[in-house]
Design an enzyme around this catalytic site. Structure first.
Site, PDB file in Angstrom:
ATOM      1  N   ASP A  98      -7.872  -9.291   4.677  1.00 45.40           N
ATOM      2  CA  ASP A  98      -6.422  -9.461   4.754  1.00 45.40           C
ATOM      3  C   ASP A  98      -5.979  -9.655   6.209  1.00 45.40           C
ATOM      4  O   ASP A  98      -5.094  -8.960   6.707  1.00 45.40           O
ATOM      5  CB  ASP A  98      -5.716  -8.264   4.113  1.00 45.40           C
ATOM      6  CG  ASP A  98      -4.281  -8.599   3.697  1.00 45.40           C
ATOM      7  OD1 ASP A  98      -3.919  -9.799   3.743  1.00 45.40           O
ATOM      8  OD2 ASP A  98      -3.531  -7.675   3.346  1.00 45.40           O
ATOM      9  N   LYS A 105       4.025   3.372   2.599  1.00 46.03           N
ATOM     10  CA  LYS A 105       4.776   3.366   3.851  1.00 46.03           C
ATOM     11  C   LYS A 105       3.924   3.856   5.015  1.00 46.03           C
ATOM     12  O   LYS A 105       2.991   4.635   4.835  1.00 46.03           O
ATOM     13  CB  LYS A 105       5.997   4.265   3.723  1.00 46.03           C
ATOM     14  CG  LYS A 105       7.120   3.636   2.921  1.00 46.03           C
ATOM     15  CD  LYS A 105       8.341   4.544   2.913  1.00 46.03           C
ATOM     16  CE  LYS A 105       9.442   3.889   2.083  1.00 46.03           C
ATOM     17  NZ  LYS A 105      10.508   4.842   1.746  1.00 46.03           N
ATOM     18  N   TYR A 137       0.820  -1.196   0.000  1.00 50.01           N
ATOM     19  CA  TYR A 137       0.000   0.000   0.000  1.00 50.01           C
ATOM     20  C   TYR A 137       0.862   1.257   0.000  1.00 50.01           C
ATOM     21  O   TYR A 137       0.516   2.272  -0.580  1.00 50.01           O
ATOM     22  CB  TYR A 137      -0.876  -0.042   1.258  1.00 50.01           C
ATOM     23  CG  TYR A 137      -1.772   1.142   1.458  1.00 50.01           C
ATOM     24  CD1 TYR A 137      -3.046   1.168   0.901  1.00 50.01           C
ATOM     25  CD2 TYR A 137      -1.362   2.226   2.244  1.00 50.01           C
ATOM     26  CE1 TYR A 137      -3.888   2.242   1.095  1.00 50.01           C
ATOM     27  CE2 TYR A 137      -2.198   3.306   2.438  1.00 50.01           C
ATOM     28  CZ  TYR A 137      -3.455   3.315   1.865  1.00 50.01           C
ATOM     29  OH  TYR A 137      -4.272   4.376   2.075  1.00 50.01           O
TER      30      TYR A 137
END
Ligand SMILES: *[C@@H]1O[C@H](CO)[C@@H](O)[C@H](O)[C@H]1NC(C)=O
Ligand SMILES: *[C@@H]1O[C@H](CO)[C@@H](O)[C@H](O)[C@H]1NC(C)=O
Length: 991
Positions: free
Chosen positions: A778, A665, A663
């Site tokens: 997830d 940092k 995605y």
């Protein structure tokens, strides 16, 4: 209807102020001049910088179409006088300068030019001089609060022109003279020419003359508070026409004549609640008290200290015996006996009948009223006390000065009731509601522990004065609990209307005391969810909810008046000035039946943005142009500018990187204003979404609050950046603890169980309680974060919304992480909550083995299952994390079985997350409360003596109740403990 309207209003506000960087710059020229005068006076106190109030979004200022429409400067530390230039802000519809004790001088006549005003609040300042006659021009005014100042002079009759006025509060001033009424004033106006008035709050002044009979036509009036003045003459008969009246408070005046029998017509009927309180004590009333037996809703009557003729105890009070809490008739010339069942009245707390000529005997029945605390009968003619049950626990009965005590009675009563020294009712109470036994104390700088969460911060303190309490003793958990629950419910209700999230655990009813009179002050503490102080939106929301009388308390806490708002941190205000928060509009459905808008600006914007090209880049542009429903509906999440975040993260320094993934940092950041640590997730190129998707996401995330979910603090959507700001989790990810840099010392077994349970609850909340329900998609050990107490919080939910494909149709894309991915989902693309259950089962196996899901080419699920099938626990022994050696095998096996049923091949065979939670609770149950410093939901439930508090999302998991008592009774840590609650254990068949 009202809801839709308020949403519309909110939207227009959001468009006007949330997207401030595209606001058409210049403030209207006239307004600008006026605002500059205010800036000169108050600019440094409020932190107004820049040259344009609208474009530079001055704190507390809201503009619409380049006009200044709102000034909301409550508790801002304003000093000096109110500049008369304020009268030039001709578009102003909302002005509140309350709780600025440094504000002196007169109320400027020029306020009378603000004819668009709906709200004018000047409570609790230090204003003096007269009430300007010009205020009579404010024809749209509904709310006028000038209470607690040093105002003098009379009430100008011209105020009678305020046709829309519903709230009139001038209490606690030095006002004098008779009240103006239409029949005698030259302009034929007065306090009786307000057709919509609901509140006459005139107490604690020096008013003289009569209580005007003309006010009887004000049939919407709820509260008449005129005590502590010098009114004379009789109580007018016409008060009986005030069908809505609930509280009539006329005590401590010079009133004469009888109590009018007409009061008996103020009965409960349809929408009318009936008269609840009559306070006419400390006057010179004569005659006898009339029969008011139609008033069956009475809670509090005080007829004490008048000049009544001899009369029996009013037997008609029997009609309201189920509601009566206090009966006060000291020095009321009562003769004869008391009714035999008086002490059995079910709600009665206090009976005060001193200095009368009551005779006969005092019956103490077997069925004493359960609430009864005080029976004060000193100095009467009572001959005996007859106690039906000698072992009963008695209330405090005082009979000194009666023949039964002095020896002239039938029998001498026991010394306890004859002592002349009575314990006066307490005058101060500290909250007896122990919510949590927090072990941590707040060592640094005077912070206060929030007993709901055991975190330290500087709460906002709202001091409420309960003007006419119906109770005699507030030191009683039920009352505290009712107050907490009422406050909570009201703030939840208002929050829903205003798009502000209020969380139950933010509130603590701290203490209460009599403030030198018969009024009780209660202090409510409001804690921030994160950081040291409340964010500006929440703070403003709470201030407004109270100061605008939006919170409608019910008995016994009405009417209430905000006495004070302060912070336990002296520099609180300075701090919130520094923090650039968001700007928000709060639209609140009015308790007055009128929709008021309170609009607030809390931005201190240093850099003016006006370049046209910058505006084109405005990320909110898409939301602005669209119709209704396009602005984000945020629940408490704040908006951060790119510059804010840049500063917070030290210009996105590599030193601040907490982690990185597909995605983007994640950076550690420190908020400038509050010093709170946050985690900023910055999307990288390729993982950004469209404006609509990002909006959906932050809306969704801002609505989800649970103790086991990482909370969203705010977001940034600017300069083609998409960033989410989360609460910071100082103990990193579960992966770190199992296999990474935090694994030394290893997590002990009990801790692993609690982490599993916490994460399961978080996921269960997403599946069952979030609205809309959320599938995480997830779940993995590096998405389970640990806070400072190692409490597990699930992260990254909602980051995987349905995304439109090339054809614009919504199709889920397969998403997840190898090793955790549900094989069924992978093959069928059909997503369900059971896919999360599968992934969670993998996490449980990680907790058991300490191994990553895939190692040496083998999958943990397959390996564990094969070995367990072949050799039972002996078979899996060598897979189990060596640091768990010595753990009871039966516990490990139960845990293993829970994990294995989660990772069944088909979703049908897997339990729901809810069932997994139940299973883990059984395993955890006996230990939870033994964990030092572990603030579990169980402890919360067990130690809470709070009255039912709905919506405690951060504290209580919905499904826990039935089991808690059972757990606590189990012998600690013993495996022999058996859950006996209402669900059947899952059938777990080893394969
Ligand atoms: C008062 O309110 C009404 C309705 O909102 C509006 O039409 C009118 O212009 C207002 N009056 C003033 C003087 O602003
Ligand atoms: C009430 O008091 C005023 C003086 O403040 C006096 O003039 C008037 O006569 C009194 N009225 C009655 C009914 O006592």
């Amino acid at each position: 209807m009202e809801d839709r309207l308020s949403r519309r209003l909110w939207l227009s506000v959001a468009l006007a102020v949330l997207c401030w960087n595209s606001v058409e710059a210049q403030t209207n020229a006239n307004d600008l001049v006026a605002m500059q005068a205010l800036q000169q006076q108050w600019g440094s106190e409020i932190g107004w910088t820049g040259s344009d109030p609208c474009a530079d979004a001055w704190s507390g200022v809201v503009c619409s179409n380049n006009r200044v429409t709102t000034l909301s400067l409550i508790y801002m530390g304003l000093t000096g006088t109110i500049p008369s230039a304020i009268g030039d802000l001709s578009a102003l519809n909302y002005l509140d300068l309350s709780f600025n004790k440094g504000l002196r001088g007169q109320i400027p006549n020029e306020l009378g030019s603000l004819t668009g005003l709906g709200t004018l609040g000047l409570q609790k300042c230090s204003l003096s001089g007269p009430i300007p006659t010009t205020l009579g021009n404010l024809v749209n005014l509904t709310f006028l609060a000038l209470n607690n100042n040093k105002l003098s002079g009379t009430i100008p009759s011209a105020l009678g022109a305020l046709k829309n006025l519903a709230w009139f509060d001038v209490a606690y001033n030095n006002l004098q003279g008779p009240l103006p009424v239409s029949t005698t004033s030259p302009d034929k106006l007065g306090i009786d020419t307000w057709p919509n008035i609901q509140h006459y709050h005139l107490n604690d002044n020096g008013f003289t003359g009569p209580i005007p009979s003309e006010i009887g036509s004000a049939f919407k009036v709820l509260h008449v508070l005129m005590e502590n003045n010098q009114f004379n003459g009789t109580i007018p008969d016409t008060l009986g026409n005030m069908q809505s009246l609930q509280i009539l408070s006329l005590y401590s005046n010079n009133l004469t004549g009888p109590i009018p029998a007409s009061l008996s017509s103020i009965v409960q009927n349809g929408t009318y609640a009936g008269l609840h309180q009559i306070r006419v004590n400390d006057n010179q009333l004569t005659g006898t008290i009339p029969a008011l037996d139609a008033l069956d809703q009475l809670e509090y009557v005080d007829f004490s200290n008048n000049n009544f003729d001899p009369q029996p105890f009013p037997s008609w009070l029997n009609a309201s015996k189920s509601s009566l809490e206090s009966i006060l008739m000291d020095s009321s010339n009562l003769v004869g006996q008391l009714p035999a069942d008086l002490l059995s009245y079910p709600a009665l707390q206090g009976l005060y009948l001193q200095n009368n000529q009551i005779n006969g005997s005092l019956n103490v029945p077997v069925d004493l009223g359960p609430e009864l605390r005080y029976v004060y009968l000193q100095n009467n003619k009572i001959l005996s006390i007859i106690q039906a049950d000698n072992n009963a626990v008695l209330p405090e009965i005082q009979l000194s000065g009666n023949p039964t005590c002095t020896g002239g009675g039938l029998a001498t009563a026991s010394p306890t009731v004859c002592n002349t020294t009575s314990n006066p009712p307490a005058t101060k109470w500290t909250s007896s509601l122990v919510i949590n036994n927090c072990t941590s104390s707040c060592e640094n700088g005077g912070r206060i522990t929030n007993p709901n969460t055991c975190t330290c911060s500087f709460p906002l303190v709202v001091t409420l004065e309960i003007r006419q309490p119906t109770f005699t003793n507030i030191n009683n958990d039920t009352l505290w609990g009712v107050l907490a629950t009422q406050t909570d419910n009201e703030l939840q209700r208002l929050g829903a209307l205003s798009n502000v999230a209020f969380v139950t655990s933010q509130l603590w009813v701290h203490d209460a005391f009599y403030n030198g009179t018969e009024r009780v002050n209660v202090r409510l503490f409001f804690f921030p969810l994160v950081g040291d102080t409340l964010d500006p939106i929440s703070e403003t929301f709470i201030k407004l909810s109270f100061t605008q009388q939006k919170i409608s308390f019910t008995s016994p806490f009405k009417p209430d008046i905000v006495q004070d708002i302060s912070s336990t941190l002296a520099t609180n205000k300075a701090a919130s000035k520094l923090s650039k928060g968001a700007v928000i509009g709060i639209a609140v459905g009015g308790a007055l039946g009128v929709l008021l808008i309170a609009l607030l600006a809390f931005l201190v914007v240093k850099h003016k943005r006006r370049a046209e090209d910058e505006r084109k880049k405005n990320p909110f542009a898409a939301w602005e142009k669209a119709e209704d429903g396009q602005a984000p509906q945020l629940k408490g999440a704040r908006w951060f500018s790119f510059d804010d975040i840049k500063r917070m993260t030290n210009n996105f320094s590599d030193d601040n990187v907490l982690g990185a993934g597909g995605y983007g940092k994640v950076y550690k950041g420190v908020e400038a204003g509050t010093g709170a640590t946050v985690a900023v997730k910055r999307a990288q190129e390729g993982s950004k979404q469209g404006a609509q998707e990002f909006k959906n996401e932050i809306e969704l995330l801002s609505r989800v609050h649970h103790n086991n979910l990482v909370g969203l603090v705010g977001f940034c959507f600017e300069k083609s950046e998409q960033m989410l700001v989360y609460e910071y989790m100082p103990n990193g990810t579960l992966t770190d603890w199992l296999r990474g840099h935090m694994s030394d010392p290893p997590l002990e077994w009990d801790r692993r169980l609690l982490i599993a349970l916490g994460a399961a609850r978080g996921l269960g909340y997403l599946h069952d309680n979030a609205d809309p329900k959320i599938i995480h998609r997830d779940v993995k050990s590096c998405n389970i974060l640990l806070d400072k107490d190692l409490n597990a919080k699930v992260a990254d939910f909602g980051l995987s919304m349905l995304v439109p494909d090339a054809n614009g149709s919504l199709k889920p894309t397969i998403k997840g992480t190898m090793g955790y991915l549900d094989p069924e989902y992978y093959m069928t693309s059909v997503l369900s909550t059971k896919s999360d259950v599968y992934s969670f089962g993998v996490v449980l196996l990680e907790l058991l083995t300490g191994r990553p899901p895939v190692s040496h080419g083998g999958h943990i699920v397959k390996e564990v299952r094969n070995r367990y099938d072949r050799g039972g626990m002996d078979g899996v022994k060598e897979l189990i994390d060596p640091s768990l050696e010595g753990t009871r095998e039966d516990e490990l096996e139960t845990f293993l079985q829970i994990a294995l049923v989660c990772v069944e091949d088909t979703s049908l065979e897997r339990p729901s997350m809810h069932e997994v939670v139940k299973q883990l609770e059984v395993l955890v149950g006996p230990k939870a409360h033994l964990m030092p410093g572990h603030n579990t939901t169980m402890e919360t439930r067990m130690t809470s003596r709070r009255a039912p508090a709905p919506m405690m999302p951060s504290l209580v998991s919905d499904d826990f109740e039935p089991a808690s008592g059972q757990f606590m009774q189990g012998s600690s840590g013993s495996h022999s403990f058996k859950y006996s609650g209402g669900f059947a254990p899952l059938p777990v068949q080893p394969k």
